[in-house]
Design an enzyme around this catalytic site. Structure first.
Site, PDB file in Angstrom:
ATOM      1  N   PHE A   1       9.919  -4.911  -1.231  1.00 31.40           N
ATOM      2  CA  PHE A   1      11.034  -3.850  -0.306  1.00 31.40           C
ATOM      3  C   PHE A   1      11.692  -5.328   0.246  1.00 31.40           C
ATOM      4  CE2 PHE A   1       7.103  -1.113  -1.690  1.00 31.40           C
ATOM      5  CZ  PHE A   1       8.342  -0.120  -2.048  1.00 31.40           C
TER       6      PHE A   1
ATOM      7  N   GLY B   1       0.445  -1.130  -0.505  1.00 30.71           N
ATOM      8  CA  GLY B   1      -0.069   0.138  -0.105  1.00 30.71           C
ATOM      9  C   GLY B   1       0.538   1.198  -0.198  1.00 30.71           C
ATOM     10  N   GLN B   2       2.026   1.217   1.106  1.00 30.89           N
ATOM     11  CA  GLN B   2       2.709   2.597   0.669  1.00 30.89           C
ATOM     12  C   GLN B   2       3.614   2.677  -0.379  1.00 30.89           C
ATOM     13  OE1 GLN B   2       6.088   2.916   4.085  1.00 30.89           O
ATOM     14  NE2 GLN B   2       5.586   4.395   3.897  1.00 30.89           N
TER      15      GLN B   2
ATOM     16  N   GLY C   1      11.154  -5.238   4.014  1.00 34.55           N
ATOM     17  CA  GLY C   1      10.224  -5.341   5.024  1.00 34.55           C
ATOM     18  C   GLY C   1       8.920  -4.207   5.391  1.00 34.55           C
TER      19      GLY C   1
ATOM     20  N   HIS D   1       8.319   0.886  13.579  1.00 37.83           N
ATOM     21  CA  HIS D   1       7.886   1.154  12.992  1.00 37.83           C
ATOM     22  C   HIS D   1       6.324   1.255  14.276  1.00 37.83           C
ATOM     23  CE1 HIS D   1       8.421   3.366   9.174  1.00 37.83           C
ATOM     24  NE2 HIS D   1       9.440   1.645   8.275  1.00 37.83           N
TER      25      HIS D   1
ATOM     26  N   ARG E   1      13.275  -7.425  -4.847  1.00 37.58           N
ATOM     27  CA  ARG E   1      13.521  -5.895  -3.616  1.00 37.58           C
ATOM     28  C   ARG E   1      14.523  -4.972  -4.202  1.00 37.58           C
ATOM     29  NH1 ARG E   1      16.914  -7.124   1.880  1.00 37.58           N
ATOM     30  NH2 ARG E   1      16.269  -4.782   2.485  1.00 37.58           N
TER      31      ARG E   1
ATOM     32  N   ASP F   1       6.270   8.234  -4.343  1.00 38.03           N
ATOM     33  CA  ASP F   1       7.825   7.080  -4.317  1.00 38.03           C
ATOM     34  C   ASP F   1       9.070   7.970  -4.774  1.00 38.03           C
ATOM     35  OD1 ASP F   1       8.283   4.541  -3.712  1.00 38.03           O
ATOM     36  OD2 ASP F   1       8.474   4.393  -5.611  1.00 38.03           O
TER      37      ASP F   1
ATOM     38  N   LYS G   1      15.082  -2.167  -3.397  1.00 38.41           N
ATOM     39  CA  LYS G   1      16.544  -1.916  -3.134  1.00 38.41           C
ATOM     40  C   LYS G   1      18.132  -2.632  -3.812  1.00 38.41           C
ATOM     41  CE  LYS G   1      19.046  -2.702   0.879  1.00 38.41           C
ATOM     42  NZ  LYS G   1      19.833  -2.908   2.577  1.00 38.41           N
TER      43      LYS G   1
END
Ligand code: BES
Ligand code: ZN
Length: 595
Positions: free
Chosen positions: A263, A136-137, A265, A295, A550, A371, A552
């Site tokens: 991601f 969602g984020q 996490g 978080h 992922r 983003d 990153k």
């Protein structure tokens, strides 16, 4: 439960107008159709019409809204989907009455919904069942639920899911621990959350408890490894509560996703979503779990009011994460993470440019995709500001301040300006605020000179080893036998730019980096391999890029190809791998590799 408040900070990334009409509770009913890659159902909202307005606005993206009613019993009402904005999607305007308290939206998602990734069986560990997860984020929830999608708008939710009978559904809510024989699942989320924290996963999942309050969900093929890796989770939770107050979400479970998860996490409340690339087999990458757990306070309890205030989520969380790690593994260990973070920060500032407005903590993302502004600045510059404050007043006072900060604002939002006021009123006298240059840290570019100097003793040993190797070709394996992932990462990062292929081969022979089972080491080594055209690693690089989604890890590898005249190779790999990536990774890489 405290009443959800409407954030006083205007959010440019939502079409919702919460000061006029706002949602308080969602009751979601969805049927999950793998064959059509679609969710079909309805969202029933309890709303408050605050001003007696004649319309309520929702965010949507790529959704088909079929029918809208108000009230109970339901009465059809007029609605319209406004013209599409490329970043924000389409506003859904629904006609309401001054006394309307319920709105029901009947809708379907589309197969390319940005939040959703529909995985084929081949993309899972078990290879037998499909898998679905959401992300969602920041503003993707609107692509699977028509919703007031702003971090400043919190609501409780229930959900009723129908999924294929062989599969289990889990959400950021009270979860089942066993598969239901009917494929029906009912969820309840009693704590109010913003839309970006609503999450769903559907797959062949099993649950393994770790402690009374914690456990892990994964595919059967992965569950044992996951349970081993996360065995220290209960201690992390205890350490976190000791530091900054009670855990407010009852349970803390982890879900290990297939490797395409974009991601490391995602802090979905009650159920962190995690990449399987942290299953290193030696518990060496679990600081990520400490991060997502943190978080539960910074982010989920006290939430950034807008994406311009993202550093309030991530900077605080990195600080909290390192404190949890220090409590469990000691300050020498935490210092390594801090030093790696400092390196990340230097790297990000160099990439963005020291004068770039994106190096400010307070961002200006209006008219942009949020983003685009989400990089290591929020995490590491945010961390180093808090570290500076800690150093100035001492740990005891700083910890008391943070405890109070979380207690005073729980289930509320925070923006940068209110944080500054709170800091000044409760903690920092005016002289210190100025002399520490807090405004410069928050609104200025680059890294202020008064940043805490980092000194990781364990890395001094690594530097020493490296020096012996460079100056005399000495590889003293004995010196490295107790190294963790972090020492290795530092070692690989510090290798000189002019390292030769022969030297790469010598290191690879000694330490087997190319065949490493540790994704952090792999990613760092592969970047080097690409930059130095160390071709013996290329098959492994390609396999890694195809397996792992992922972002990153992907971005630096594709970038290394691109920056060293190997763009066509990058594009060839990407063409194969792209269908297996989630939308957020695809979007970033499309941009990076476009012609
Ligand atoms: N909330 C973030 C992930 C995120 C950020 C998703 C922005 C979408 C937009 C999460 O807590 C996070 O920071 N994850 C990191 C790991 C962490 C240890 C730094 C990641 O995914 O690498
Ligand atoms: Zn985070």
């Amino acid at each position: 439960m405290s009443t959800p408040v409407v954030s006083p900070s205007p959010d440019s990334h939502t079409f919702a107008r919460p000061t006029e009409a706002v949602v308080r509770h969602l009751d979601l009913t969805l049927s999950v159709r793998f064959e059509e890659k679609k969710l079909i159902g309805k969202a029933v909202y309890d709303i408050v019409n605050q001003t007696g307005t004649d319309a309520i606005f929702f965010d949507t993206q790529q959704l088909n809204v079929e029918h809208v009613t108000i009230g109970a019993p339901e009465v059809a009402t007029e609605f319209s989907l406004e013209p599409e904005d490329a970043t924000l999607g389409r506003a859904l305007k629904v006609k309401i009455l001054p006394d309307t308290r319920r709105v029901t939206l009947y809708y379907q998602t589309t197969p390319d919904a940005a939040a959703l990734q529909w995985l084929s069986p081949a993309q899972t560990a078990g290879k037998e069942h499909p898998f679905l997860f959401t992300q969602g984020q920041a503003i993707l929830t609107r692509s699977w639920i028509p919703v007031q999608d702003s971090p400043g708008i919190r609501f409780t939710y229930n959900a009723h899911l129908k999924v294929p009978e062989a599969l289990m559904a889990v959400m950021s809510a009270v979860n089942p621990t066993e598969r239901s024989s009917t494929g029906e699942y009912h969820f309840h989320m009693p704590q109010p959350v913003p839309a970006y924290l609503i999450a769903l996963a559907v797959g062949n999942l099993v649950f393994e408890p770790i402690s009374e309050r914690t456990g892990v969900y994964a595919e059967p093929e992965t569950i044992e490894k996951a349970a081993y890796e996360f065995a220290e989770l209960p201690h992390m939770l205890e350490a976190a509560e000791t530091l900054y107050g009670p855990y407010e979400w009852e349970r803390y479970d982890l879900l290990v996703l297939p490797p395409s998860f974009p991601f490391g996490g995602m802090e979905n409340p009650r159920l962190t979503f995690a990449t399987p690339t942290i299953l290193a087999g030696d518990r060496s990458l679990t600081s990520l779990v400490a991060h997502e757990l943190a978080h539960s306070w910074s982010g989920n309890l006290v939430t950034n009011a807008t994406w311009n205030d993202f550093w309030l989520n991530e900077g605080f969380t990195v600080y909290f994460e390192r404190r949890i790690i220090e409590a469990l593994y000691g300050s020498d260990y935490a210092a390594m993470l801090e030093a790696l973070g400092w390196q990340d920060l230097q790297h990000t500032v160099a990439e963005l440019g020291t004068e770039s407005a994106d190096t400010q903590l307070k961002l200006a993302l209006e008219g942009r995709n949020p983003d685009d502004g989400m990089n290591d600045i929020a995490y590491e510059k945010g961390y180093f500001l808090l570290r500076l404050l800690e150093e100035h007043v001492g740990r005891d006072r700083f910890d008391a301040f943070l405890r109070q900060y979380f207690a005073d604002h729980k289930f509320q939002t925070m923006d940068t300006e209110r944080f500054i006021t709170y800091l000044q009123e409760h903690f920092l006298e005016a002289g210190a605020f100025d002399s520490l240059q807090v405004n410069q840290w928050i609104y200025g570019v680059g890294i202020p000179k008064n940043a805490t100097k980092i000194d990781a003793a364990k890395f001094a040993e690594v530097d020493n080893f490296l020096h012996l190797w460079i100056s005399g070709g000495v590889i003293n394996k004995n010196a490295t036998k107790d190294w963790s992932s972090h020492e290795w990462l530092h070692f690989i990062r510090q290798l000189p730019r002019e390292v030769t292929s022969e030297q790469m081969a010598a290191l690879d022979n000694a330490f087997h980096f190319t065949q490493s089972g540790n994704a952090e080491i792999q990613a760092a080594w592969y970047e080097l391999a690409i930059r130095h055209q160390y071709t013996p690693a290329y098959n492994a690089v390609e396999a890694f890029l195809t397996e792992v989604g992922r972002r990153k890890f992907l971005v630096p590898l594709y970038k290394a190809f691109k920056e060293t005249g190997q763009l066509s190779r990058a594009r060839a790999i990407y063409q194969q791998a792209r269908p297996g990536y989630h939308y957020v990774s695809q979007a970033t890489l499309d941009q990076l590799l476009k012609s």
